[in-house]
Enzyme design. Structure first.
Site, PDB file in Angstrom:
ATOM      1  N   CYS A 160     -71.061  21.068  92.284  1.00 22.06           N
ATOM      2  CA  CYS A 160     -71.614  22.409  92.094  1.00 22.06           C
ATOM      3  C   CYS A 160     -72.664  22.386  90.989  1.00 22.06           C
ATOM      4  O   CYS A 160     -72.616  21.552  90.089  1.00 22.06           O
ATOM      5  CB  CYS A 160     -70.512  23.383  91.710  1.00 22.06           C
ATOM      6  SG  CYS A 160     -69.188  23.530  92.918  1.00 22.06           S
TER       7      CYS A 160
ATOM      8  N   LYS B  58     -74.422  14.868  95.527  1.00 25.85           N
ATOM      9  CA  LYS B  58     -75.111  13.764  94.860  1.00 25.85           C
ATOM     10  C   LYS B  58     -74.296  13.229  93.699  1.00 25.85           C
ATOM     11  O   LYS B  58     -74.159  12.028  93.515  1.00 25.85           O
ATOM     12  CB  LYS B  58     -76.484  14.240  94.369  1.00 25.85           C
ATOM     13  CG  LYS B  58     -77.318  13.152  93.692  1.00 25.85           C
ATOM     14  CD  LYS B  58     -77.752  12.093  94.677  1.00 25.85           C
ATOM     15  CE  LYS B  58     -78.661  11.060  94.054  1.00 25.85           C
ATOM     16  NZ  LYS B  58     -78.978   9.979  95.003  1.00 25.85           N
TER      17      LYS B  58
END
Length: 607
Positions: free
Chosen positions: A2, A602
């Site tokens: 997040c 990522k």
């Protein structure tokens, strides 16, 4: 995972929040939202899916104010729908959160027993109600957050905005990164320097247990014992970074083509190409006193670590264990004080890798890290840091960070070999020269893009793919399979070619493409035998080799990708390119979201 942004500014904050969230898209997300204060009143806008949906919502329902928080959500608790998107709001506050509150069920049960109504399935809403509960007791926002933090178990980065207070943001960190940004008459919170780059290049990273009180004029930081502390203020490396695809269709494609340049930069940091020697000042470790090396990482970084295992053992004669971080930290491996523990992470924030680092540190081992973000937690907690100078990597599927990790560890393997007396000065110069040639060979491979793309038309029509390799080509096979899975969603597996007869051969038929990574090295003939076994069963072979290998294969292939002939030492760097391009162009043909593939993040900052 997040992404968090918080701004106390002087201008309308909603466009700035959205701009920052766009810079956090690379972390992966499935919904987004922002909240602001206008005349002391909280309001928010949220949307499922991409940020463009939030922008459309804001175009129809503007959100005024000069203070606000924003969030990109990667679902952990609760479905990826608007109802579960952040910020979460009560009558007193708004909160955004990166991480996992492990005791949220217990907290929720307690709060519901008190009559509090939950509107979402998320763990974060428990935090919102918990702090609101303290505010309703008459505590100030600072006191309420301070008193709630000890009750939260798990990993979290939090940012709070309070009803009626347009001069206050509060942030807290336990695990996932959170940075404070310093402006002129304004202050910022962000998950990383990339998010803050449009606004400031001056930042401080909070440490685990820290919480920060931001006003328009500055910040007060407190540690886990609520004692005032100062954290180093540093200039961000990502200042004024232009997050742009340039003339490329995707960030992943752009980053593949950046590899010759960033590999050159990384190698030059460790090697003196004029003298043909390792730059001793860049190493900082006496490998002559290391009796064993453990290299720990996750995902693509783990495959880089596994390639490096071959290098350290073959060139430096140093025993190496390469481990997946999520397994290493729990298997209670016996560790020697004379071992060196090395950790590889693009972000420097990977949760399992960081936990493994701390386990080794507690055992008294010397800690080294190979990271792309030198201000990261893993870097800060290491005794020696070896940067990969890849620059920001936006595509979720790693390309240039992987080859820069290989470049750094290849350089370290030479340094270790020299320090341990495993090679002489002449051999050191030979290996340094070979590495110096890698960018030139990679440029030649990039010119094969159209040829490689043509192979992908058939790949895009299958459901399963097998990758095979021997030696350092084995971890490349696993990396190639991972790349294809990540961005095309085609099931793929990477195997050591010698393991073919021990199970995978049962999968071979006329519908199964088999991608064989086989430079014409000392293991080539062995790999040819495995290809013959595949061909005999109707398997469709895609051979990645060099001219010599292509001429001597004597096997019908679905396609042969002919690369330059390169020394065995640098073949992983050169052969990484075609497996990246095969995955990329297959995904493009299938119409997937190449830069932000589904369900992936990522930076994996929670376990």
């Amino acid at each position: 995972m997040c992404g968090i942004i918080g701004i106390i500014g002087n201008d309308e904050v909603a466009p700035r929040l959205v701009d920052a969230l766009k810079r956090l898209e690379y972390r992966g997300y499935d919904s987004a939202g922002i909240a602001t204060l206008q005349n002391g009143r909280l309001d928010r806008r949220r949307a499922e899916g991409k940020l463009v949906n939030l922008e459309k919502r804001l175009a129809g329902e503007p959100l005024p104010g000069v203070i606000g928080i924003g969030h990109t959500r990667w679902a952990t608790h609760g479905r990826p729908v608007e109802r579960n998107a952040h910020p979460h709001i009560t009558t007193r506050l708004a909160v955004v959160h990166n991480g996992i509150i492990e005791n949220f069920a217990e907290l929720r049960a307690m709060l519901e027993a008190e009559g509090r109504k939950f509107e979402t399935e998320t763990d974060t809403e428990a935090v919102a109600h918990l702090v609101t509960r303290e505010l309703e007791k008459g505590k100030s926002p600072v006191e309420a957050v301070r008193d709630c933090l000890p009750h939260l178990k798990g990993a979290f980065a939090l940012a709070f905005l309070f009803e009626g207070d347009e001069e206050l943001l509060i942030g807290a960190r336990q695990g996932p990164p959170l940075a404070v940004g310093y402006g002129e008459g304004e202050m910022f919170l962000g998950s990383d320097a990339i998010a803050l780059a449009p606004f400031t290049d001056t930042i401080s990273y909070l440490e685990d247990g820290d919480w920060a009180v931001l006003t328009r004029n500055g910040v007060s930081i407190y540690d886990e014992n609520n004692k005032p502390v100062e954290r180093p203020v540093q200039k961000s490396q990502n200042t004024n970074m232009l997050v742009s695809k340039g003339n490329h269709r995707h960030f992943m494609q752009k980053e593949m083509f950046e590899q010759p340049e960033v590999i050159s930069h990384t190698l030059a940091n460790y090697l003196d190409f004029t003298t043909g020697k390792v730059r001793k000042e860049a190493i900082g470790i006496d490998f002559s006193k290391v009796d064993r090396l453990t290299i720990t990482a996750c995902g693509t970084a783990y495959y880089a670590a596994t390639v490096a295992k071959y290098w350290f053992e073959q060139i430096a004669r140093l025993p190496v264990d390469s481990d997946i971080a999520s397994e290493f930290r729990y298997r209670e491996m016996p560790l020697s004080k004379d071992s060196l523990a090395m950790f590889v992470s693009q972000s420097g924030e990977t949760a399992d890798t960081l936990a493994s680092l701390r386990y080794c540190k507690a055992q008294g081992l010397k800690i080294a890290s190979v990271v792309n973000v030198t201000g990261s937690t893993i870097a800060r907690e290491s005794d020696a840091v070896f940067p990969t100078l890849a620059g920001p990597e936006i595509g979720v599927a790693s390309t240039k960070a992987f080859t820069c990790q290989l470049s750094a560890m290849a350089s370290l393997a030479i340094a270790a070999a020299r320090a341990r007396g495993a090679i002489d000065e002449v051999r050191e110069q030979e290996l340094v020269h070979q590495l110096s040639e890698a960018p030139r060979f990679i440029n030649q491979v990039l010119k094969l893009e159209d040829q490689i793309a043509a192979v992908c038309h058939d790949l895009s029509k299958v459901n399963h793919v097998l990758y095979l390799g021997r030696g350092t080509s084995f971890p490349l096979a696993m990396e190639g399979a991972l790349k294809l899975k990540e961005i095309s969603y085609i099931h793929a597996e990477g195997y050591a070619a010698g393991e073919l007869k021990h199970g995978p051969i049962a999968l071979i038929d006329e519908t199964m493409p088999v991608i064989v990574i086989a430079p014409s090295d000392r293991l080539y003939e062995k790999t040819v035998s495995n290809m013959q076994e595949v061909a005999a069963r109707g398997g469709r072979i895609i051979l990645i080799t060099d001219k010599k290998g292509a001429e001597s294969a004597s096997i019908d292939t679905m396609a042969t990708i002919v690369l330059p002939e390169v020394p065995e030492f640098i073949s992983p760097l050169v052969y990484a390119l075609p497996i990246q391009m095969l995955a990329y162009h297959t995904a493009v043909l299938m119409g997937t979201d190449v830069d932000q593939p589904r369900n992936l993040a990522k930076s994996v900052t929670v376990e």
